[in-house]
Design a protein around this motif. Structure first.
Motif, PDB file in Angstrom:
ATOM      1  N   GLU A 294       2.045 -10.140   4.883  1.00 60.78           N
ATOM      2  CA  GLU A 294       2.800  -8.701   5.609  1.00 60.78           C
ATOM      3  C   GLU A 294       3.302  -9.290   6.979  1.00 60.78           C
ATOM      4  OE1 GLU A 294       1.958  -4.306   6.824  1.00 60.78           O
ATOM      5  OE2 GLU A 294       0.411  -5.284   5.572  1.00 60.78           O
ATOM      6  N   MET A 295       2.597 -10.001   7.762  1.00 57.63           N
ATOM      7  CA  MET A 295       3.116 -10.544   8.919  1.00 57.63           C
ATOM      8  C   MET A 295       4.239 -11.623   8.649  1.00 57.63           C
ATOM      9  SD  MET A 295       1.621  -9.214  11.420  1.00 57.63           S
ATOM     10  CE  MET A 295       2.640 -10.196  12.641  1.00 57.63           C
ATOM     11  N   SER A 296       4.208 -12.605   7.365  1.00 59.26           N
ATOM     12  CA  SER A 296       5.177 -13.239   7.266  1.00 59.26           C
ATOM     13  C   SER A 296       6.528 -12.584   7.086  1.00 59.26           C
ATOM     14  CB  SER A 296       4.963 -14.036   6.173  1.00 59.26           C
ATOM     15  OG  SER A 296       6.103 -14.978   5.739  1.00 59.26           O
ATOM     16  N   ALA A 297       6.379 -11.361   6.279  1.00 56.58           N
ATOM     17  CA  ALA A 297       7.601 -10.642   5.963  1.00 56.58           C
ATOM     18  C   ALA A 297       8.056 -10.013   7.170  1.00 56.58           C
ATOM     19  CB  ALA A 297       7.055  -9.680   4.946  1.00 56.58           C
ATOM     20  N   TYR A 298       7.548  -9.325   8.217  1.00 51.43           N
ATOM     21  CA  TYR A 298       7.865  -8.924   9.228  1.00 51.43           C
ATOM     22  C   TYR A 298       8.559  -9.826  10.364  1.00 51.43           C
ATOM     23  CZ  TYR A 298       5.334  -4.588   8.250  1.00 51.43           C
ATOM     24  OH  TYR A 298       4.761  -3.411   7.894  1.00 51.43           O
ATOM     25  N   ARG A 299       7.989 -11.167  10.317  1.00 47.54           N
ATOM     26  CA  ARG A 299       8.658 -12.261  10.981  1.00 47.54           C
ATOM     27  C   ARG A 299       9.940 -12.535  10.508  1.00 47.54           C
ATOM     28  NH1 ARG A 299       3.435 -14.238  11.766  1.00 47.54           N
ATOM     29  NH2 ARG A 299       3.715 -15.367   9.823  1.00 47.54           N
ATOM     30  N   SER A 300      10.339 -12.521   9.203  1.00 47.27           N
ATOM     31  CA  SER A 300      11.438 -12.818   8.581  1.00 47.27           C
ATOM     32  C   SER A 300      12.554 -11.796   8.807  1.00 47.27           C
ATOM     33  CB  SER A 300      11.396 -13.013   7.174  1.00 47.27           C
ATOM     34  OG  SER A 300      10.926 -11.823   6.390  1.00 47.27           O
ATOM     35  N   GLY A 301      12.196 -10.587   9.374  1.00 44.66           N
ATOM     36  CA  GLY A 301      13.140  -9.585   9.607  1.00 44.66           C
ATOM     37  C   GLY A 301      12.892  -8.322   8.684  1.00 44.66           C
ATOM     38  N   ALA A 302      11.794  -8.140   7.878  1.00 41.13           N
ATOM     39  CA  ALA A 302      11.557  -7.137   6.874  1.00 41.13           C
ATOM     40  C   ALA A 302      11.399  -5.907   7.810  1.00 41.13           C
ATOM     41  CB  ALA A 302      10.476  -7.372   6.070  1.00 41.13           C
ATOM     42  N   SER A 303      11.879  -4.786   7.236  1.00 39.47           N
ATOM     43  CA  SER A 303      11.643  -3.224   7.970  1.00 39.47           C
ATOM     44  C   SER A 303      10.378  -2.956   7.260  1.00 39.47           C
ATOM     45  CB  SER A 303      12.732  -2.543   7.501  1.00 39.47           C
ATOM     46  OG  SER A 303      13.863  -2.771   7.896  1.00 39.47           O
ATOM     47  N   ASP A 304       9.814  -3.539   6.397  1.00 42.21           N
ATOM     48  CA  ASP A 304       8.374  -2.451   5.797  1.00 42.21           C
ATOM     49  C   ASP A 304       7.795  -3.654   4.939  1.00 42.21           C
ATOM     50  OD1 ASP A 304       6.388  -0.787   5.681  1.00 42.21           O
ATOM     51  OD2 ASP A 304       7.777   0.842   5.318  1.00 42.21           O
ATOM     52  N   PHE A 305       6.653  -3.252   4.516  1.00 40.22           N
ATOM     53  CA  PHE A 305       5.895  -3.964   3.663  1.00 40.22           C
ATOM     54  C   PHE A 305       5.130  -2.890   2.819  1.00 40.22           C
ATOM     55  CE2 PHE A 305       2.070  -6.213   1.890  1.00 40.22           C
ATOM     56  CZ  PHE A 305       2.773  -7.596   1.515  1.00 40.22           C
ATOM     57  N   LEU A 306       5.388  -2.792   1.584  1.00 36.95           N
ATOM     58  CA  LEU A 306       4.951  -1.534   0.763  1.00 36.95           C
ATOM     59  C   LEU A 306       3.959  -1.913  -0.281  1.00 36.95           C
ATOM     60  CD1 LEU A 306       8.384   0.170   0.349  1.00 36.95           C
ATOM     61  CD2 LEU A 306       6.727   0.669   2.157  1.00 36.95           C
ATOM     62  N   LEU A 307       2.838  -1.250  -0.469  1.00 33.28           N
ATOM     63  CA  LEU A 307       1.994  -1.662  -1.571  1.00 33.28           C
ATOM     64  C   LEU A 307       2.196  -0.857  -2.892  1.00 33.28           C
ATOM     65  CD1 LEU A 307      -1.356  -1.878   0.633  1.00 33.28           C
ATOM     66  CD2 LEU A 307       0.021  -3.638  -0.124  1.00 33.28           C
ATOM     67  N   LEU A 308       2.327  -1.308  -3.779  1.00 31.06           N
ATOM     68  CA  LEU A 308       2.683  -0.555  -5.215  1.00 31.06           C
ATOM     69  C   LEU A 308       1.408   0.162  -5.607  1.00 31.06           C
ATOM     70  CD1 LEU A 308       4.779  -3.394  -6.995  1.00 31.06           C
ATOM     71  CD2 LEU A 308       5.549  -1.325  -6.164  1.00 31.06           C
ATOM     72  N   SER A 309       0.107  -0.232  -5.098  1.00 29.11           N
ATOM     73  CA  SER A 309      -1.027   0.572  -5.549  1.00 29.11           C
ATOM     74  C   SER A 309      -0.915   1.910  -5.124  1.00 29.11           C
ATOM     75  CB  SER A 309      -2.150  -0.286  -4.884  1.00 29.11           C
ATOM     76  OG  SER A 309      -2.063  -0.454  -3.547  1.00 29.11           O
ATOM     77  N   ARG A 310      -0.076   1.962  -4.063  1.00 30.91           N
ATOM     78  CA  ARG A 310       0.139   3.678  -3.320  1.00 30.91           C
ATOM     79  C   ARG A 310       0.593   4.354  -4.271  1.00 30.91           C
ATOM     80  NH1 ARG A 310      -0.697   3.550   2.148  1.00 30.91           N
ATOM     81  NH2 ARG A 310      -1.114   5.724   1.917  1.00 30.91           N
ATOM     82  N   ARG A 311       0.444   5.923  -4.347  1.00 28.49           N
ATOM     83  CA  ARG A 311       0.992   6.709  -5.044  1.00 28.49           C
ATOM     84  C   ARG A 311       2.647   6.718  -4.734  1.00 28.49           C
ATOM     85  NH1 ARG A 311      -1.421  12.423  -3.755  1.00 28.49           N
ATOM     86  NH2 ARG A 311       0.443  13.009  -4.998  1.00 28.49           N
ATOM     87  N   PRO A 312       3.514   6.585  -5.942  1.00 26.20           N
ATOM     88  CA  PRO A 312       4.801   6.766  -5.738  1.00 26.20           C
ATOM     89  C   PRO A 312       5.484   7.613  -4.898  1.00 26.20           C
ATOM     90  CG  PRO A 312       4.364   6.737  -8.255  1.00 26.20           C
ATOM     91  CD  PRO A 312       2.987   6.997  -7.158  1.00 26.20           C
ATOM     92  N   GLU A 313       4.707   8.959  -4.747  1.00 28.60           N
ATOM     93  CA  GLU A 313       5.399   9.747  -3.628  1.00 28.60           C
ATOM     94  C   GLU A 313       5.270   9.321  -2.273  1.00 28.60           C
ATOM     95  OE1 GLU A 313       3.596  12.113  -7.409  1.00 28.60           O
ATOM     96  OE2 GLU A 313       3.045  10.290  -5.831  1.00 28.60           O
ATOM     97  N   ILE A 314       4.338   8.538  -1.993  1.00 31.39           N
ATOM     98  CA  ILE A 314       4.072   7.985  -0.582  1.00 31.39           C
ATOM     99  C   ILE A 314       5.314   6.880  -0.400  1.00 31.39           C
ATOM    100  CG2 ILE A 314       2.729   6.642   0.950  1.00 31.39           C
ATOM    101  CD1 ILE A 314       0.260   8.090  -0.367  1.00 31.39           C
ATOM    102  N   LEU A 315       5.668   6.033  -1.524  1.00 27.94           N
ATOM    103  CA  LEU A 315       6.315   5.078  -1.233  1.00 27.94           C
ATOM    104  C   LEU A 315       7.565   5.632  -1.205  1.00 27.94           C
ATOM    105  CD1 LEU A 315       5.051   2.489  -3.963  1.00 27.94           C
ATOM    106  CD2 LEU A 315       4.533   2.365  -1.519  1.00 27.94           C
ATOM    107  N   GLN A 316       8.005   6.512  -1.809  1.00 25.80           N
ATOM    108  CA  GLN A 316       9.377   7.249  -1.795  1.00 25.80           C
ATOM    109  C   GLN A 316       9.474   7.863  -0.481  1.00 25.80           C
ATOM    110  OE1 GLN A 316       9.446  10.775  -4.598  1.00 25.80           O
ATOM    111  NE2 GLN A 316      12.003  10.736  -4.166  1.00 25.80           N
ATOM    112  N   ALA A 317       8.681   8.423   0.223  1.00 22.65           N
ATOM    113  CA  ALA A 317       8.673   9.098   1.517  1.00 22.65           C
ATOM    114  C   ALA A 317       8.816   7.989   2.650  1.00 22.65           C
ATOM    115  CB  ALA A 317       7.335   9.693   1.776  1.00 22.65           C
ATOM    116  N   ARG A 318       8.264   6.626   2.463  1.00 22.10           N
ATOM    117  CA  ARG A 318       8.285   5.404   3.454  1.00 22.10           C
ATOM    118  C   ARG A 318       9.901   4.961   2.941  1.00 22.10           C
ATOM    119  NH1 ARG A 318       3.381   2.770   3.907  1.00 22.10           N
ATOM    120  NH2 ARG A 318       4.383   0.791   4.810  1.00 22.10           N
ATOM    121  N   ILE A 319      10.436   4.980   2.107  1.00 17.26           N
ATOM    122  CA  ILE A 319      11.775   4.593   1.764  1.00 17.26           C
ATOM    123  C   ILE A 319      12.641   5.533   2.322  1.00 17.26           C
ATOM    124  CG2 ILE A 319      13.623   4.434  -0.159  1.00 17.26           C
ATOM    125  CD1 ILE A 319      11.199   3.011  -2.297  1.00 17.26           C
ATOM    126  N   SER A 320      12.542   6.806   2.308  1.00 13.19           N
ATOM    127  CA  SER A 320      13.501   7.853   2.691  1.00 13.19           C
ATOM    128  C   SER A 320      13.408   7.744   4.212  1.00 13.19           C
ATOM    129  CB  SER A 320      12.897   9.263   2.260  1.00 13.19           C
ATOM    130  OG  SER A 320      13.418  10.184   3.052  1.00 13.19           O
TER     131      SER A 320
END
Length: 503
Positions: A294-320
């Protein structure tokens, strides 16, 4: 006997969209619908990355061409043979219920995302259509399917698109506009008819591109939550991903990797080097929490690090939230590209937009048009009435141009001085000419007095039109060059007129 015949595939989104258009017109009972398989081999390899990418691209194009049709990316193309045989059997007992069954199966795949090779899905569609759940398939049904397939193949249509034939020999291949369909049913050849741009509905969906170096099966719960509200693209390798981001950047990029972490973080850094536009938001998808990754992703410029184990509705909200932030940044960037005097887009924004719209036209395989407009004898207007009056005149002209372009995707630019440009995506020559003439008349009707004009007593404009399809070759500079030449011809011919460049 039906006056019209359609050769179509249950597995084709273009065929489904045509079916929905004909349903809306109430035409389905008048059409002999022959179900064929465009590419039987797809069913055996429907989960490959290449087929998934092609499927997502086709749905993207259908949404662009037929925005009134409800369609969303399914999990994969189904083996449609058994479903087709069920439709053939139903037609022998009740043709109307067979039409309903066909529509239910189409929508099960292209709206609900279900597998229409699944017996339980077919059972639900049969019972919903009021048909017996027990289907007795006979050899004659197989023969009917073979005959349809043979007739379609003998037609040598080659393109994997729906074919509409009339009894008088006329035919249409592909997905026509609603206006073209109506013209076809009136007996016209629709090859020369195009939909007027102001009549094309437009839905401004944001686009999410998802790249995975593994099977997309694990991503389906997330895709399923997103597919109705957003356009989904699935590039199948790194080269296609790079080309997509370079040619027509999505609004959000999701990266899921099991074997290419270094390559993915490198891409993330690469995509953020472009400072000309607001940065592309990128989020990594991971099946497990890993602080180091996750830290490596943020250092490369990523805006977020999403866990697929979370409910799709939560991921959808983060993506929104990510997409809302993208829109806010774009709004700030657009404000920097607005012409201060006329409040329309400036020349710098035109140079960026013409390239972007050209690439988008390439993707959806549609024409785009450009209008170049010049206020007639504007120097004389400034000399007689002064620069303050000249500024007021330009503001009035710009406001009138904007009010005369009715579609959300049409855009107006101050090209320089008293010259304006109007980009008309997905527009043909006839539609662009209608808009140009509307603009010309609207500006003349402002009745802004102009004693220095040699063509009228009020302020008028000359307009040049060019229209090209990127599929035929060329580049955006050709579009500008042709519009400029047409504008020059309009001015040379006496001004206060519209001239179209030869296609």
């Amino acid at each position: 006997m039906s006056h019209y015949t359609v050769y179509a595939d249950l597995n084709c989104p273009f065929c489904y969209a045509l079916h929905e258009q004909l349903f809306q017109f109430g035409m389905l009972p008048q059409i002999h619908w022959c179900l064929v398989e465009h590419a039987p081999e797809i069913a055996t390899d429907h989960k490959s990355a290449e087929n998934q990418a092609e499927l997502a691209s086709e749905v993207f194009i259908v949404r662009s061409r037929a925005p009134t049709v409800d369609v969303a990316l399914p999990k994969f193309r189904s083996d449609s043979r058994f479903a087709t045989l069920c439709i053939i059997e139903a037609a022998t007992h009740d043709p109307d219920k067979a039409i309903l069954l066909r529509r239910l199966l189409y929508r099960a795949l292209w709206v609900e995302g279900k597998d229409i090779s699944d017996p339980s899905v077919i059972y639900q569609c049969l019972t919903h259509a009021g048909l017996p759940a027990e289907i007795n398939l006979e050899e004659s049904h197989e023969q009917q399917l073979a005959d349809w397939q043979n007739d379609w193949e003998k037609g040598n249509y080659k393109l994997l698109l729906p074919v509409l034939e009339a009894a008088d020999g006329r035919s249409s291949i592909g997905l026509p506009s609603s206006e073209d369909l109506l013209a076809f049913f009136k007996g016209e050849e629709i090859g020369t008819l195009q939909q007027s741009p102001e009549h094309i509905p437009h839905l401004n969906r944001q686009t999410i591109s998802i790249y995975a170096d593994h099977s997309s099966e694990v991503l389906w719960p997330l895709i399923s939550a997103l597919r109705h509200d957003y356009d989904i693209l699935l590039p199948f390798n790194l080269s296609e991903l790079r080309a997509l981001v370079h040619d027509d950047p999505p609004d959000l990029l999701l990266l899921s990797t099991e074997q290419q972490w270094r390559e993915m973080t490198g891409l993330c850094q690469e995509f953020h080097k472009n400072k000309e536009t607001p940065p592309l938001p990128i989020a990594f998808l991971s099946q497990e929490a890993d602080d180091q990754l996750e830290m490596s992703a943020y250092r490369s410029g990523a805006s977020d690090f999403l866990l697929l184990s979370r409910r799709p509705e939560i991921l959808q909200a983060r993506i929104s939230i990510l997409l809302q932030m993208k829109q806010s940044l774009e709004k700030l960037a657009r404000n920097a590209r607005i012409d201060g005097l006329t409040q329309v887009n400036n020349r710098r924004e035109f140079e960026r937009s013409i390239e972007t719209e050209w690439r988008r036209a390439q993707r959806v395989r549609r024409h785009m048009a450009l209008l170049m407009l010049d206020v007639d004898h504007f120097k004389a207007f400034n000399d007689i009435y002064g620069h303050l009056a000249g500024d007021g005149c330009l503001r009035a002209v710009a406001k009138t141009i904007v009010e005369s372009t009715q579609r959300a995707q049409d855009s107006v630019y101050r090209y320089g001085g008293e010259e304006f440009a109007i980009i008309l995506p997905e527009s043909d020559v006839q539609g662009a000419a209608l808009i140009a003439e509307r603009i010309r008349q609207a500006i003349e009707s402002l009745q802004i007095r102009h004693q220095g004009s040699e063509c009228n007593e009020v302020v008028t404009v000359s307009i040049g039109i060019s229209c090209l399809n990127p599929v035929d070759g060329g580049n955006p500079h050709d579009l500008v060059d042709q519009a400029d030449k047409a504008l020059y011809q309009a001015k040379s011919a006496g001004r206060n007129r519209v001239v179209t460049a030869p296609t």
